[in-house]
Design an enzyme around this catalytic site. Structure first.
Site, PDB file in Angstrom:
ATOM      1  N   ASP A 160      36.843  12.641  43.302  1.00  0.00           N
ATOM      2  CA  ASP A 160      37.079  11.540  42.370  1.00  0.00           C
ATOM      3  C   ASP A 160      38.230  10.667  42.862  1.00  0.00           C
ATOM      4  O   ASP A 160      39.093  11.146  43.619  1.00  0.00           O
ATOM      5  CB  ASP A 160      37.418  12.088  40.983  1.00  0.00           C
ATOM      6  CG  ASP A 160      36.230  12.749  40.317  1.00  0.00           C
ATOM      7  OD1 ASP A 160      35.089  12.382  40.650  1.00  0.00           O
ATOM      8  OD2 ASP A 160      36.440  13.630  39.468  1.00  0.00           O
TER       9      ASP A 160
ATOM     10  N   TYR B 197      41.431  24.403  45.405  1.00  0.00           N
ATOM     11  CA  TYR B 197      42.101  23.244  44.824  1.00  0.00           C
ATOM     12  C   TYR B 197      43.474  23.635  44.268  1.00  0.00           C
ATOM     13  O   TYR B 197      43.666  24.768  43.797  1.00  0.00           O
ATOM     14  CB  TYR B 197      41.293  22.673  43.647  1.00  0.00           C
ATOM     15  CG  TYR B 197      39.940  22.135  43.998  1.00  0.00           C
ATOM     16  CD1 TYR B 197      39.771  20.789  44.339  1.00  0.00           C
ATOM     17  CD2 TYR B 197      38.809  22.947  43.966  1.00  0.00           C
ATOM     18  CE1 TYR B 197      38.515  20.281  44.646  1.00  0.00           C
ATOM     19  CE2 TYR B 197      37.552  22.442  44.271  1.00  0.00           C
ATOM     20  CZ  TYR B 197      37.408  21.114  44.610  1.00  0.00           C
ATOM     21  OH  TYR B 197      36.174  20.621  44.909  1.00  0.00           O
TER      22      TYR B 197
ATOM     23  N   ARG C  67      37.932  19.818  36.295  1.00  0.00           N
ATOM     24  CA  ARG C  67      38.261  19.181  35.016  1.00  0.00           C
ATOM     25  C   ARG C  67      37.542  19.862  33.860  1.00  0.00           C
ATOM     26  O   ARG C  67      38.041  19.850  32.730  1.00  0.00           O
ATOM     27  CB  ARG C  67      37.968  17.690  35.063  1.00  0.00           C
ATOM     28  CG  ARG C  67      36.582  17.321  35.461  1.00  0.00           C
ATOM     29  CD  ARG C  67      36.465  15.819  35.679  1.00  0.00           C
ATOM     30  NE  ARG C  67      35.310  15.505  36.500  1.00  0.00           N
ATOM     31  CZ  ARG C  67      34.722  14.326  36.512  1.00  0.00           C
ATOM     32  NH1 ARG C  67      35.185  13.359  35.752  1.00  0.00           N
ATOM     33  NH2 ARG C  67      33.695  14.098  37.290  1.00  0.00           N
TER      34      ARG C  67
END
Length: 303
Positions: free
Chosen positions: A40, A68, A181
């Protein structure tokens, strides 16, 4: 003209993955550039770019596990489950103060392992041929089905309690298709305070690390290129071919490897005597067939 291979980019904040591809096309002097796994615009970190015939390797990289570093903000959800969306109604400071560290740890534990995850409504998943995020932007209600993902590690690195929020720095190792997310959203929901992602950095994709990635602003595509043969042998087992085997595979014929042992299934990087990547092959017993061919006139890898 840059040869064939992979380039590891450390994507900056604010750029789309498509923007990165456009920059690499210009730097490499070729239109044939693709990437392995979208980041993103708000996310930074490792974006693997394939150049020329090495775009054929990207299919095998997309499905690799990923690592991540992220920051989850508890206290309010958002319309996109991250900081780019509109914030939903925040909870009271009293509700946040009631969230114990043990409850945060338990919530993280619940989201670790093999889980069913509902992707964010603004993901790139197609719904009846149209991207989910495009439907949301058009004012449609989008409900995506849960999907099985694996979160092999979900580690809490730091907790910061600030006015109106709790920020959690986390490290996540997960299967392809996992939405960080969505983890932020689901953790906030489980704690009854809402949650969304405020920072995301991809640090690893399979065997490739962001430590070896290049700054897009100063990119020298030729110097940054990991030749196809090196990329393939980093990813897969290597088989050094005879001259005749290389010829046979190049012409679509199967080869027999008498001393081959062990099961097949995983691709194998087949390398010609001159060091060039002939292709990716698949074994069935001692017989191998070509999965993906590479041009025979490409430059070889590092000596």
């Amino acid at each position: 003209m840059t040869g064939s291979g992979l380039i590891l980019i450390d994507k900056p904040d604010g750029m789309t993955s498509h923007d990165v591809v456009a920059r690499v096309r210009k730097a490499a002097g070729t239109r044939k550039v693709g990437h392995a796994g979208t980041l993103d615009p708000m996310a930074t970190g490792l974006l693997i770019v394939g150049v020329n015939s090495s775009t054929r390797l990207l299919t095998y990289i997309v499905g690799a596990d990923k690592e991540y570093l992220a920051t989850i903000r508890l206290g309010a959800g958002s319309t996109t489950d991250d900081a780019e969306g509109d914030l939903l109604a925040p909870v009271s400071q009293h509700a946040l103060d009631a969230v114990a560290d043990d409850a945060i740890a338990a919530g993280i534990a619940t989201l670790t392992g093999e889980i069913q995850q509902i992707p964010s409504a603004v993901s790139a998943i197609k719904v009846d041929g149209k991207r989910a995020y495009a439907r949301v932007r058009a004012g449609e209600q989008v409900e995506l089905a849960p999907r099985a993902v694996t979160v092999s590690e979900f580690e809490l690195l730091a907790t910061r309690r600030i006015d109106g929020a709790i920020d959690l720095d986390v490290r996540v190792v997960c299967s392809s298709g996992t939405y960080i997310r969505s983890l932020a959203r689901d953790l906030g929901t489980s704690l009854a305070v809402g949650g969304h992602l405020t920072a995301l950095r991809r640090t690893r994709v399979g065997v490739f690390s962001v430590r070896d990635a290049h700054d897009l602003a100063t990119l020298d595509a030729e110097a940054a290129l990991i030749p196809a043969v090196d990329a393939a042998t980093d990813l897969f087992e290597r088989l050094d071919l005879t001259e005749q085997q290389a010829i046979d595979l190049t012409h679509g014929r199967r080869i027999h490897v008498a001393d081959r042992e062990g099961p097949g299934g995983e691709p194998v990087a087949a390398v010609a005597p001159n060091g060039a990547l002939v292709g990716l092959i698949e074994f069935r017993g001692k017989e191998a067939r070509t999965l993906v061919n590479f041009p025979t006139d490409e430059a070889v890898g590092r000596a």
